[in-house]
Design a protein around this motif. Structure first.
Motif, short mmCIF file in Angstrom:
data_model
loop_
_atom_site.label_atom_id
_atom_site.label_comp_id
_atom_site.label_asym_id
_atom_site.label_seq_id
_atom_site.Cartn_x
_atom_site.Cartn_y
_atom_site.Cartn_z
N LEU A 384 -4.60 2.15 -3.08
CA LEU A 384 -5.29 2.02 -1.81
C LEU A 384 -5.55 3.40 -1.22
N PHE A 385 -6.76 3.56 -0.65
CA PHE A 385 -7.14 4.83 -0.04
C PHE A 385 -7.76 4.56 1.32
N ASP A 386 -7.54 5.48 2.24
CA ASP A 386 -8.19 5.40 3.55
C ASP A 386 -9.69 5.63 3.35
N ALA A 387 -10.49 4.63 3.67
CA ALA A 387 -11.93 4.68 3.39
C ALA A 387 -12.60 5.84 4.13
N GLU A 388 -12.14 6.13 5.35
CA GLU A 388 -12.78 7.17 6.14
C GLU A 388 -12.34 8.56 5.69
N THR A 461 -5.11 3.76 10.00
CA THR A 461 -6.24 3.45 9.11
C THR A 461 -6.81 2.08 9.46
N SER A 462 -8.14 2.02 9.61
CA SER A 462 -8.79 0.75 9.94
C SER A 462 -9.39 0.06 8.71
N ARG A 463 -9.92 0.87 7.79
CA ARG A 463 -10.51 0.28 6.59
C ARG A 463 -10.00 1.02 5.37
N VAL A 464 -9.85 0.27 4.25
CA VAL A 464 -9.31 0.87 3.03
C VAL A 464 -10.26 0.59 1.86
N ILE A 465 -10.14 1.41 0.84
CA ILE A 465 -10.80 1.18 -0.45
C ILE A 465 -9.70 0.86 -1.46
N ARG A 466 -9.79 -0.34 -2.05
CA ARG A 466 -8.86 -0.70 -3.13
C ARG A 466 -9.55 -0.39 -4.45
#
Length: 476
Positions: A384-388, A461-466
């Motif tokens: 998981l990564f912080d999208a922003e 973090t509000s949005r993530v990239i899996r």
């Protein structure tokens, strides 16, 4: 039906040499063996509903003599009402052109013609006139040159080649009996003058070696034939066992196959050697020319005390690698092909959902979601990564010398190469495993290995990239 035909018919049914109604191509040289075989098959053609075709090759070695033999075959086939196909080759010119051994060149051209005739007539099998004395010579020659149990089996009574069965109905009949048959049935035949010339190894074995050995054992030919039959049966059983082991333990891949080292060591040494040869055959190596030393080198490389990572060029486009507990057999790339280890790199723009990684035999998925909906990664193949915080465009590539990662949980950086060693990644996989790199050149993640401390998911973090990597075995 006399004893000759009764015995031949019983053998044909026992060994399933042909089926009633088959078309059979008989290879007829003009000598007593092949002419007797043609006559026997002719006598069986009616009751067995066989369609016969005689095929004769003039190799062009003996001028007028071989021309007379060809004519005698044509005339005898015509007298029996059998279709006859003949061909004349200029073997001396072919040998000069190819630099092949004379006997090998003759065999290549002869068998190519026999297969051509079989294809033209829709034949199920090609009948060859090798007899028991030929078998004894073959076994002895292989002994002299050095052979294993499979070589002691000699010539097979029946084997498939190019969708046609090669059959040898006379393989248990001795020359003396064949000559008596020719005399009894007035079968004409020619005598090949080259059979008495001692510059062929087989002729020396027949004319000198076997008669000398017969002074110690008058039944030497029979003993060698009996040895071939025993070896053939045992070789067939071992081959079946080896195929079963192959299916049980090996994993097939697009460029070869692999097996677990301990699985190999758990087998009897005889099966170990046969399994190695079968694997080499599976990846396309001509195992008839594979030396005992090559097989033994591979077998010993799997031992507990041997180097844990090691590679060996087997030759013929095959390579063996030991990678810890994995034994890998691969076909090397053909000339003109791009090696899978030559490097790859894919640019991944923001919004990409899927990336197919042919080089790594995997695919990489990118899924954006709310942080509140994201579950923790279930394995090291997810991250998981912080999208922003991600810096686009990303790059997915294989490693290059000097790659380092700021590993999550560690101070400083660590070499990717050292991480591969620590994780016992097979050397052949180190140049194909993907690295995910951000726009600043930082290594974010190595699927299945480690992730970096960049773009971590925080409480804010509000949005993530899996990111998820699925390997070939898991793909639909």
């Amino acid at each position: 039906m006399d004893d000759w035909l009764s015995d031949l018919l019983a053998l044909a049914r026992q060994e399933q040499l042909w089926r009633p109604g088959d078309t059979v191509v008989a290879a007829v040289s003009g000598g007593p063996d092949s002419m007797a075989l043609l006559h026997m098959l002719h006598r069986l053609a009616g009751p067995e509903r066989l369609t016969l075709v005689a095929a004769h090759v003039d190799h062009g070695f003996r001028g007028e003599e071989s021309a007379r033999e060809a004519e005698s075959v044509r005339q005898y086939a015509a007298a029996l009402g059998i279709a006859c196909q003949t061909v004349r080759f200029d073997l001396p010119a072919y040998i000069e052109e190819t630099r092949m051994n004379a006997q090998a060149a003759a065999r290549e051209k002869r068998y190519a013609f026999l297969h051509e005739v079989a294809a033209n007539y829709g034949a199920a099998c090609i009948a060859l006139a090798h007899h028991a004395d030929d078998q004894a010579e073959t076994v002895l020659m292989r002994l002299l040159r050095g052979t294993g149990p499979g070589g002691l089996a000699g010539m097979a009574m029946k084997r498939s080649e190019k969708n046609v069965e090669l059959i040898r109905p006379l393989l248990r009949t001795y020359k003396a009996d064949i000559l008596r048959y020719c005399e009894q049935w007035a079968v004409p035949y020619s005598q090949d003058s080259s059979n008495g010339q001692k510059y062929y190894t087989r002729n020396v074995v027949r004319l000198e070696v076997l008669p000398y050995l017969a002074s110690f054992n008058p039944q030497i030919a029979q003993s060698l034939v009996r040895l071939s039959e025993l070896a053939s049966a045992e070789d067939d059983w071992l081959e079946q066992e080896t195929k079963a082991v192959f299916e049980r333990y090996t994993t097939k891949q697009h460029d070869g196959c692999q097996l677990n080292r301990k699985a190999l060591l758990g087998l009897h040494v005889a099966l170990q050697r046969r399994l190695i040869k079968l694997i080499l055959s599976y990846i396309g190596l001509e195992t008839e020319t594979t030396s005992f030393d090559s097989v033994e080198t591979i077998r010993l490389a799997a031992a507990d005390g041997a180097a844990s990572t090691w590679s060996f060029d087997v030759g013929g486009g095959a390579r063996f690698l030991r990678e810890y507990d994995n034994l890998v057999f691969i076909r090397q790339e053909r000339p003109g092909m791009t090696s899978r280890q030559s490097g790859y790199a894919y640019v991944v723009p923001e919004g990409t959902a899927m990336l197919n990684l042919l080089e790594a035999e995997a695919e990489l998925a990118f899924e954006e979601m709310a942080a509140s909906e994201a579950s923790m990664p279930g394995s090291r193949l997810e991250a998981l990564f912080d999208a922003e915080a991600l810096q686009y465009p990303l790059t997915v590539r294989n490693r290059i010398p000097g790659d380092r990662m700021q590993v999550l949980g560690l101070n400083g950086t660590k070499k990717v190469q050292d991480m591969f060693v620590d994780e016992r990644v097979a050397p052949s996989r180190r140049d194909v495993l993907p690295l995910v790199i951000d726009a600043n050149g930082f290594v974010l993640w190595i699927p299945g290995i480690r992730r970096s401390r960049h773009a971590q998911v925080q409480a804010t973090t509000s949005r993530v990239i899996r990111m998820t990597m699925r390997q070939a075995a898991e793909l639909p």
